[in-house]
Design a protein around this motif. Structure first.
Motif, PDB file in Angstrom:
ATOM      1  N   SER A  78       0.908  -1.312  -0.102  1.00 41.95           N
ATOM      2  CA  SER A  78       0.098  -0.139  -0.063  1.00 41.95           C
ATOM      3  C   SER A  78       0.954   1.065  -0.057  1.00 41.95           C
ATOM      4  N   MET A  81      -0.389   8.293  -2.049  1.00 46.49           N
ATOM      5  CA  MET A  81      -0.650   8.384  -3.511  1.00 46.49           C
ATOM      6  C   MET A  81      -0.036   9.742  -4.044  1.00 46.49           C
ATOM      7  N   HIS A  82      -0.076   9.807  -5.416  1.00 46.48           N
ATOM      8  CA  HIS A  82       0.327  11.114  -6.152  1.00 46.48           C
ATOM      9  C   HIS A  82       1.904  11.458  -6.264  1.00 46.48           C
ATOM     10  N   TRP A 100       2.824  14.102  -1.908  1.00 47.88           N
ATOM     11  CA  TRP A 100       1.324  14.269  -2.116  1.00 47.88           C
ATOM     12  C   TRP A 100       1.027  15.781  -1.537  1.00 47.88           C
ATOM     13  N   SER A 174      -4.910   1.683  -9.425  1.00 51.99           N
ATOM     14  CA  SER A 174      -5.465   2.729  -8.424  1.00 51.99           C
ATOM     15  C   SER A 174      -4.494   3.673  -8.295  1.00 51.99           C
ATOM     16  N   ASP A 175      -3.152   3.617  -8.212  1.00 52.09           N
ATOM     17  CA  ASP A 175      -2.225   4.606  -8.219  1.00 52.09           C
ATOM     18  C   ASP A 175      -2.202   5.382  -9.282  1.00 52.09           C
ATOM     19  N   ALA A 238      -3.116   1.784  -4.062  1.00 50.69           N
ATOM     20  CA  ALA A 238      -2.982   3.094  -3.319  1.00 50.69           C
ATOM     21  C   ALA A 238      -3.546   3.035  -2.055  1.00 50.69           C
ATOM     22  N   ASP A 239      -3.040   3.819  -0.830  1.00 53.16           N
ATOM     23  CA  ASP A 239      -3.334   3.741   0.191  1.00 53.16           C
ATOM     24  C   ASP A 239      -4.757   3.662   0.753  1.00 53.16           C
TER      25      ASP A 239
END
Length: 499
Positions: A78, A81-82, A100, A174-175, A238-239
């Motif tokens: 996990s 993100m970004h 992020w 998802s990421d 993604a987390d």
């Protein structure tokens, strides 16, 4: 006994959770690292921090669990993100990772939205914000052209760590969905966005499903940590997606409310939706699924601010001890938690918080209850958007974080959301979602529904809505929604005055 390992690469620490086939947590370990801020608004990390932290976690687990090396079968991730990781020739790091929570890119976000905003929303289903990856790329292009010229590949944090462990490069749906470079519906990098902003698509790694095997732990690490079998590595996610999975939100009947420093209300979405930027919408770690997410910027942060300002010396338990004696609505006192601006549904950095309706009968307990109610109203904004768009009602809402630790706040959530509220038996965060990805990818379970039944356990106590409170909160929520438009201009003027 066979194990899977979930590695959660967070903003300030990396955590490892080791679980067996029965869904039991065998061991945990974590390692912290710093955030660098070389200039105001800058938030960076050297990816080597993550590698060192991962090695520390693996070392601790190998020492603590006697059969770690013999029984570890799979690893997944996990990740925050970004955040932008850039690699140059021979896969050397070209620049520190821009995180992020870095806010240097306001100008670039405005540029993107002014010149390509409608197309961006149509392709990515999201408004471009400072946290996302694309504006970070533009910042490098415009402010560090000598660095950008050296970039041969871009990655996201968890994918970089997987690359270090396996030698293979990839990204995952998802990421990728949080980069502002990804076509959510087609599930591929957007040629139109890359062309518009002069990004060579060859620098983008291939995109895979969360449960796809991206390699095995390389021989060097296998020897170092005594791994006796070929340990499979799965892509992960993604987390926020992993957090929802780890809480058991695997179909559209359930939603997740997470009350940390910020607050998140998220739900599973089987089909593509376009909320036109009012909600975040991303591809999920669950294959062929998506999730929507609303964010309030100051959930626990509002409560912390209130305690530190008006309840110095009190514990949270003491601060909230008497809120149950106050009727819903805090006797006419209303709080909006916009103390650092707001995200969903307003996306307004200049709005500020308010206490409305103060009079002489209000005591500390009234203000404390109003803060809890206001935070919950702010998350109801996201719930309303989701339920109205789908013409549905959530069966149950799973509450995690600080709000799940206080029974009075749990009852407020049940009454304000008008839904049953349940809690996890043990909260482990996104790391459990990463373990579930490894377990499904490794063939322990046929799908995530089956995995959820083993890996996710809930407390017996359920908080159910009280009809008389539901009716009162529906009326109060209508009043709450009037505060933003009534104070928007005032707050903007005051914010500009203080700049």
């Amino acid at each position: 006994m066979s194990y899977v390992l979930g590695i959660d690469l967070g903003t300030s620490s990396l955590k490892g959770i080791l679980m067996n086939k029965a869904g039991q947590v065998i061991a945990e370990a974590s390692a912290e690292y710093d955030i660098d801020s070389p200039a105001p608004g800058f938030s960076e990390q050297h990816p080597e921090y993550w590698v060192v932290a991962c090695e520390e976690v693996l070392t601790r687990l190998s020492i603590e669990v006697a059969d770690f090396g013999a029984e570890l079968e799979a690893i997944s991730f996990s990740g925050q993100m970004h955040s932008l990781v850039t690699l140059g020739d021979e896969d050397t790091l070209a620049y520190p990772a821009i995180l992020w929570n870095d806010v240097r890119t306001t100008k670039q976000c405005q540029q993107i939205m002014d010149t390509f905003g409608e197309t961006i929303i149509e392709i990515t289903k999201n408004i471009v914000l400072e946290g996302f990856t694309l504006p970070k790329i533009l910042w490098l292009q415009q402010n560090k052209p000598e660095v950008w010229e050296k970039v041969r590949k871009i990655m996201l944090p968890k994918d970089y760590l997987a690359f270090i462990l396996t030698g293979n490069m990839h990204c995952e749906y998802s990421d990728a969905a949080g980069t502002s470079l990804f076509d959510i519906e087609k599930r591929e990098w957007s040629a139109a966005i890359c062309e518009k902003f002069a990004i060579d698509m060859s620098i983008l790694p291939p995109v895979v499903s969360s449960v796809e095997q991206v390699g095995v732990v390389n021989a060097s690490y296998a020897k170092r940590f005594g791994l006796q079998r070929e340990v499979k590595v799965f892509a992960g996610g993604a987390d926020n997606a992993c957090a929802a999975l780890g809480a058991g939100v695997v179909n559209e009947d359930y939603a997740l409310v997470s009350l940390g420093t910020s607050g998140v209300f998220s739900s599973f979405e089987a089909e593509i939706s376009n909320y036109k930027g009012k909600l975040h919408f991303f591809n999920h770690v669950i294959p062929n699924a998506n999730y929507s997410m609303g964010v309030t910027l100051a959930a626990g942060n509002s409560l912390n601010w209130f305690k530190n300002t008006f309840g110095k010396g009190l514990s949270f338990a003491e601060l909230l001890a008497d809120v149950y004696t106050v009727a819903p609505g805090s006797e006419g006192l209303l709080f909006t938690p916009y103390i650092v601006g707001e995200r969903t549904p307003h996306i307004d950095s200049k709005i500020r918080g308010s206490f409305i309706g103060i009079d002489t009968r209000h005591e500390l307990k009234h203000f404390a209850r109003a803060v809890l109610e206001g935070i919950t109203f702010s998350l109801k904004d996201a719930q309303v958007l989701m339920e109205e768009a789908k013409n549905k009602k959530f069966k149950q809402i799973i509450s995690v974080g600080g709000g799940a630790k206080n029974a009075d706040w749990m009852q407020m959530q049940a009454d304000i959301f008008n839904a049953e509220i349940i809690r996890l038996e043990v909260e482990q965060g996104p790391g459990v979602g990463a373990c579930m990805i490894a377990a499904v990818g490794n063939g322990w379970f046929e799908d995530f529904e089956a995995c959820r039944n083993i890996f996710v356990q809930y407390k017996d106590a359920t908080f159910t809505p009280r009809e008389e409170n539901v009716q009162k909160y529906e009326q109060l929520y209508d009043v709450y929604t009037q505060v933003y438009p009534a104070t928007k201009t005032i707050c903007s003027t005051l914010t500009n005055f203080n700049e």
